[in-house]
Design a protein around this motif. Structure first.
Motif, PDB file in Angstrom:
ATOM      1  N   GLY A 178       7.517  56.677  65.542  1.00 12.23           N
ATOM      2  CA  GLY A 178       7.207  58.075  65.827  1.00 12.23           C
ATOM      3  C   GLY A 178       8.233  58.693  66.757  1.00 12.23           C
ATOM      4  O   GLY A 178       8.993  57.989  67.433  1.00 12.23           O
ATOM      5  N   LYS A 179       8.223  60.024  66.801  1.00  6.15           N
ATOM      6  CA  LYS A 179       9.126  60.757  67.694  1.00  6.15           C
ATOM      7  C   LYS A 179       8.611  60.609  69.129  1.00  6.15           C
ATOM      8  O   LYS A 179       7.415  60.752  69.386  1.00  6.15           O
ATOM      9  N   ILE A 180       9.529  60.314  70.075  1.00  7.24           N
ATOM     10  CA  ILE A 180       9.113  60.168  71.471  1.00  7.24           C
ATOM     11  C   ILE A 180       9.130  61.556  72.123  1.00  7.24           C
ATOM     12  O   ILE A 180      10.169  62.202  72.175  1.00  7.24           O
ATOM     13  N   PRO A 181       7.938  62.046  72.583  1.00  4.45           N
ATOM     14  CA  PRO A 181       7.903  63.393  73.179  1.00  4.45           C
ATOM     15  C   PRO A 181       8.629  63.425  74.523  1.00  4.45           C
ATOM     16  O   PRO A 181       8.816  62.384  75.168  1.00  4.45           O
ATOM     17  N   GLU A 182       9.022  64.632  74.940  1.00  7.53           N
ATOM     18  CA  GLU A 182       9.690  64.808  76.232  1.00  7.53           C
ATOM     19  C   GLU A 182       8.791  64.275  77.346  1.00  7.53           C
ATOM     20  O   GLU A 182       7.599  64.567  77.397  1.00  7.53           O
ATOM     21  N   GLY A 183       9.366  63.461  78.233  1.00  6.02           N
ATOM     22  CA  GLY A 183       8.583  62.897  79.333  1.00  6.02           C
ATOM     23  C   GLY A 183       7.762  61.688  78.921  1.00  6.02           C
ATOM     24  O   GLY A 183       7.085  61.076  79.735  1.00  6.02           O
ATOM     25  N   GLY A 184       7.814  61.315  77.621  1.00  6.66           N
ATOM     26  CA  GLY A 184       7.012  60.192  77.145  1.00  6.66           C
ATOM     27  C   GLY A 184       7.787  58.882  77.145  1.00  6.66           C
ATOM     28  O   GLY A 184       9.013  58.864  77.275  1.00  6.66           O
ATOM     29  N   LEU A 185       7.049  57.799  77.005  1.00 10.25           N
ATOM     30  CA  LEU A 185       7.662  56.467  76.954  1.00 10.25           C
ATOM     31  C   LEU A 185       7.550  55.858  75.565  1.00 10.25           C
ATOM     32  O   LEU A 185       8.262  54.918  75.237  1.00 10.25           O
ATOM     33  N   TYR A 186       6.632  56.393  74.742  1.00 10.09           N
ATOM     34  CA  TYR A 186       6.364  55.831  73.414  1.00 10.09           C
ATOM     35  C   TYR A 186       6.384  56.929  72.373  1.00 10.09           C
ATOM     36  O   TYR A 186       6.239  58.105  72.687  1.00 10.09           O
ATOM     37  N   GLY A 187       6.503  56.509  71.108  1.00 10.87           N
ATOM     38  CA  GLY A 187       6.513  57.471  70.007  1.00 10.87           C
ATOM     39  C   GLY A 187       5.109  57.902  69.612  1.00 10.87           C
ATOM     40  O   GLY A 187       4.144  57.152  69.760  1.00 10.87           O
ATOM     41  N   ASP A 188       5.013  59.128  69.088  1.00  8.58           N
ATOM     42  CA  ASP A 188       3.749  59.653  68.560  1.00  8.58           C
ATOM     43  C   ASP A 188       3.440  58.927  67.250  1.00  8.58           C
ATOM     44  O   ASP A 188       4.280  58.853  66.364  1.00  8.58           O
TER      45      ASP A 188
END
Length: 556
Positions: free
Chosen positions: A213-223
């Motif tokens: 998944g795409k990793i959102p801004e500020g995230g550590l994992y993919g959606d």
């Protein structure tokens, strides 16, 4: 006008752990609920939505089920359940059960078997994958922080859990899983329940091939991309054929990530899937870099835009559910209104007016009818919610958010805000328990409680009672079409409802400042249907709306 009982109903959500404790162990239970049914009958609600009461190790407060056909011991027995259901039906109140079938507990017998070996008959009930290049099968993140994969040394493979590690996801692609779920649902329907609220039902179909998944801004994992998956409507139509169509049920799907176009499929007027959905576009407004963990308020223009889109675009195609809060959200009064002592009462009444006058089935979360508000938590040790505790450790541990800021965000947006005990009276622990409550009680319980409010004709409780009663009398409140006026106004939410030649004008001031509003000429001679302030003077023409004032005018 396609009339249905569930369109005309008002639903009351009970979070059993916090509603009423009958045996002094500090935890709400089924007999506690039964003892308070006369209160709900007096309020006038038609349906109770009961958060999960099935057998569970309680990793996520009952949303991790280890046996779908047994009652959690803390809540009582199946005999207690049967008595409660019978007492509800005697009072003309229907029961909607919480259905959690995206995942089970890792202590469910299916998963206990599934993890034993790769060729176990239950292996394919869950989603198992080999490591990829020495790490997790893909980059998906769990909704409760961390990876969505857990390594299981027994068979040296990973299983998928979109929530807690103790909540492995079921494999809905397996027809045997679907059959087990439908058999269990039929079993509850035969007991006489009146419907299901379906937890994260939009996540049961996973994307083909489980891609990164795409990793959102500020995230550590993919959606994970596990909302509105490729087969979700097939599965729900099969569920409808095998279970739902056989009974007179109300069904509402909790659909994270649902768009209006998708909602038209889930809750289509043709009745092939569900009665209605919960959408999260409203409660996801004002999310920041770290998702819900923010102190931003929702601008009224955004609030109106989202509410209006769902009102107008589903008109005639699918049915709306109306809610501002539940067991997963902070108190709606603290979030969208003003919970200060000066304005708590008028603001709670204004929010109720704004919501209950719209088209859709309104949901009242326990305590909202009293104007209960967020409870101040001063230390992480006072929190009970796995989501809040995990988020605190993840975001402060990674140095992304300062601990003081994170505590502020938890106090504004954490789920425990809605889970503090129901405030029944001014005795110790707000009359919720004779023991030590499992979570702290709101400090304002000596004044804000059911006993006081039932006795006070001007209370939030008696205002809710009036709104609910009006809905039973006025078809226009249920079936009338909606139109927003003055979309750019940043202080007032004004809309009309129309049914034949009847019209309602709903005016709500979302600020503590007085606001001027010119009532349209079409409402000359209209009468006040309900208001949270004493009213005088002409209906039409220029008028001043006081702090958090709500007025509904009705043409005669």
């Amino acid at each position: 006008m396609d009339k249905k009982w569930w369109k005309e109903a008002v639903v009351y959500q009970i979070y059993p752990r916090s509603f009423m404790d009958s045996n002094g162990d500090g935890i709400g239970d089924l007999n506690g609920i039964t003892s308070r049914l006369d209160y709900l009958k007096d309020l006038g609600v038609d349906v109770i939505w009961l958060s999960p009461v099935y057998q569970s190790p309680n990793d996520d407060n009952g949303y991790d089920i280890s046996d779908y056909r047994a009652i959690m011991q803390e809540f009582g027995t199946m005999e207690d359940f049967d008595r409660m259901l019978s007492e509800m039906h005697k009072r003309g109140i229907r029961l909607v059960m919480d259905l959690v079938v995206n995942h089970t507990s890792d202590e469910h017998k299916w998963f206990v078997e599934s993890r034993k070996s790769k060729d176990n008959p239950y292996r394919d009930y869950y989603i198992w994958r080999d490591a990829k290049e020495g790490k997790e099968p893909n980059n998906w993140g769990s909704c409760f922080s961390g990876s969505a994969w857990k390594y299981d040394p027994q068979t040296e493979m990973y299983y998928l859990h979109l929530f807690s590690t103790k909540q492995p996801d079921l494999n809905w692609e397996n027809p045997a899983v679907r059959k087990e779920v439908f058999d269990m649902m039929n079993w509850w329907c035969e007991k006489g329940i009146d419907g299901f609220r379906m937890d994260v039902i939009s996540m049961i179909s996973k994307p083909e091939g489980l891609p990164d998944g795409k990793i959102p801004e500020g995230g550590l994992y993919g959606d994970s991309g596990c909302v509105n998956g490729p087969h979700v409507h097939e599965y729900l139509q099969e569920m409808n054929r095998e279970v739902l169509s056989k009974y007179d049920l109300m069904t509402v799907g909790e659909c994270a990530g649902v768009t209006i176009e998708e909602a038209e499929k889930y809750a289509s007027a043709d009745g092939k899937e569900l009665s209605m959905v919960f959408q999260f576009e409203l409660v996801d407004l004002a999310s920041g870099t770290y998702g819900k963990w923010t102190d931003k308020r929702v601008p009224l223009k955004d609030f109106k835009r989202v509410m209006t889109a769902w009102q107008t675009e589903l008109e005639g195609k699918a049915w709306n559910s109306l809610f501002l809060g539940n067991h997963d959200q902070p108190r709606c009064l603290s979030r969208f209104g003003d919970d200060s002592p000066e304005y708590r009462v008028v603001s709670a009444k204004m929010l109720a007016t704004c919501l209950h006058m719209m088209q859709g089935t309104p949901y009242v979360y326990q305590g909202d009818e009293l104007g209960m508000k967020n409870v101040p938590f001063h230390d992480l040790s006072e929190f009970r919610d796995i989501e809040s505790i995990n988020a605190f450790h993840e975001l402060t541990g990674a140095g992304k958010v300062a601990p003081d800021d994170m505590m502020r965000y938890l106090n504004l947006r954490g789920r425990d805000n809605a889970r503090t005990p129901m405030q029944w009276d001014d005795t110790a622990s707000a009359g919720f328990t004779t023991g030590t409550p499992w979570i702290k009680v709101g400090p304002d319980y000596e004044t804000v409680n059911a006993k006081n409010e039932m006795a006070d004709p001007d209370s939030v409780y008696n205002y809710y009672k009036k709104l609910i009663h009006l809905r039973k009398e006025k078809d226009i409140m249920v079936y009338g079409t909606y139109e927003l006026l003055d979309p750019e106004d940043e202080a007032l939410y004004v809309y009309t409802r129309t049914l034949g030649d009847q019209k309602l004008l709903v005016m709500c001031n979302f600020t503590k400042e007085e606001q001027e509003y010119t009532v349209p000429e079409t409402f000359a001679g209209a009468e006040v249907l309900i208001s949270n302030y004493p009213q005088s003077g002409a209906a039409a023409g220029a008028r001043k709306l006081r702090a958090y004032e709500a007025v509904v005018l009705e043409t005669k």
